[in-house]
Scaffold this active site. Structure first.
Site, short mmCIF file in Angstrom:
data_model
loop_
_atom_site.label_atom_id
_atom_site.label_comp_id
_atom_site.label_asym_id
_atom_site.label_seq_id
_atom_site.Cartn_x
_atom_site.Cartn_y
_atom_site.Cartn_z
CG ASP A 129 -32.42 -9.75 -39.03
OD1 ASP A 129 -32.17 -10.53 -38.08
OD2 ASP A 129 -32.83 -10.16 -40.13
CG HIS A 173 -27.46 -12.47 -40.76
ND1 HIS A 173 -27.49 -13.03 -42.01
CD2 HIS A 173 -28.75 -12.50 -40.30
CE1 HIS A 173 -28.74 -13.38 -42.31
NE2 HIS A 173 -29.51 -13.07 -41.29
N GLY A 184 -30.73 -11.31 -46.15
CA GLY A 184 -31.41 -11.20 -47.43
C GLY A 184 -31.92 -9.79 -47.68
CB ILE A 243 -25.24 -15.78 -45.12
CG1 ILE A 243 -26.43 -15.91 -44.17
CG2 ILE A 243 -24.63 -17.13 -45.45
CD1 ILE A 243 -27.59 -16.72 -44.73
#
Length: 288
Positions: free
Chosen positions: A189, A194, A212, A209
């Site tokens: 990903d 990120h 998830g 961040i």
């Protein structure tokens, strides 16, 4: 472009064949922070090729079709897409290496109304190419926050798993590394949210961040350690609702309620901010 609900429900999500190696399995585990203590035998089993174990949450990176909602022809406003829920069910323990085929499909599309968005449900079967055996099935709920008001049904949607109204039975604290997102993204990903501070700021965050699904994996690791005596094969089902992002470097606290021999309820929060990041969690384990 507004979404065409019939077209989106029948969207031909590409079938993905993926060959992965023990190196990929170890890299996934390193992205979750395993191996931070290289002398801990319980961590070493995920990052060292001898008797290598595979966390069941690695299923989320197998046969992944990519961000197909980013295709403008879907009609979805990809800038307002949010990952709402994720689950897996394991039918056969994941091998540490192999070739798999991922077959994804839309299973539901619901209209919450103009200005309120839409909800898309999808599934992905991950099949061992050589044997044809179904290894696992992944379920996902995606919030299309910019695409409500197309006139479709508003439900019924699965209800969130209720948590007990008592103190948790077990608790785990796992610190994430400041570099966690940079390692985890190497499992497939590559969203710059990120990694790139400028992209993160434009999206409304102070800094990049954590994925998830990285948080999901850390919580999966906690459940295996707390409730399966470290045996990853015993955790066969897991379902969560994402409620808030984690910043790399924060500590993820997983709280678990044991409801019988095989059923767990859980949630996770970050210790530094006391914010719940995963909620309404449910899991199934096999007896030891």
């Amino acid at each position: 472009m507004a979404i065409d609900p019939a077209r989106l429900r029948d969207w031909p999500i590409p079938e993905i064949e993926q060959t992965y190696t023990e190196r990929d399995t170890m890299l996934y585990a390193l992205g979750l922070g395993l191996g931070a203590d290289p002398l801990d035998a319980k961590q070493l089993r995920y990052v060292y090729e001898q008797d290598l174990q595979v966390l069941p949450s690695m299923s989320v990176v197998l046969g992944y079709p990519g961000f197909w909602l980013g295709n403008e022809a879907t009609g979805a406003d990809w800038r307002k897409v949010l990952h709402g829920e994720q689950g897996f069910e394991i039918f056969k323990p994941l091998p540490p290496k192999g070739t798999v085929v991922g077959r994804s499909r839309v299973t539901g599309l619901f209209d919450k109304g103009a200005g309120k968005g839409a909800v898309l449900l999808s599934e992905r079967d991950v099949v061992d190419k050589a044997s044809g055996e179904l290894l696992c099935r992944l379920t996902s709920t995606t919030m299309l926050r910019g695409d409500g008001g197309f006139g479709g049904p508003s439900g019924p949607l699965p209800a969130p798993h209720p948590l007990p109204e008592r103190a948790p039975d077990l608790q785990s604290r796992i610190a994430t590394a400041p570099s966690a997102a940079l390692i985890y993204r190497l499992s497939g990903d590559y969203n710059p949210l990120h990694a790139d501070p400028e992209v993160a700021r434009k999206a409304g965050f102070d800094k990049p961040i954590l994925h998830g699904l990285c948080t999901f994996g850390v919580v999966c690791r906690a459940l295996v350690e707390l409730c399966c005596d470290g045996d990853a094969k015993r955790l066969v089902k897991m379902q969560v609702r994402f409620s808030s992002p984690v910043y790399p470097g924060e500590t993820i606290v997983t709280e678990v309620w044991k409801e019988g021999d095989c059923t767990l309820s859980f949630r996770a929060k970050v210790a530094e901010r006391e914010v719940v990041v995963i909620n309404n969690g449910a899991a199934t384990v096999t007896p030891g």
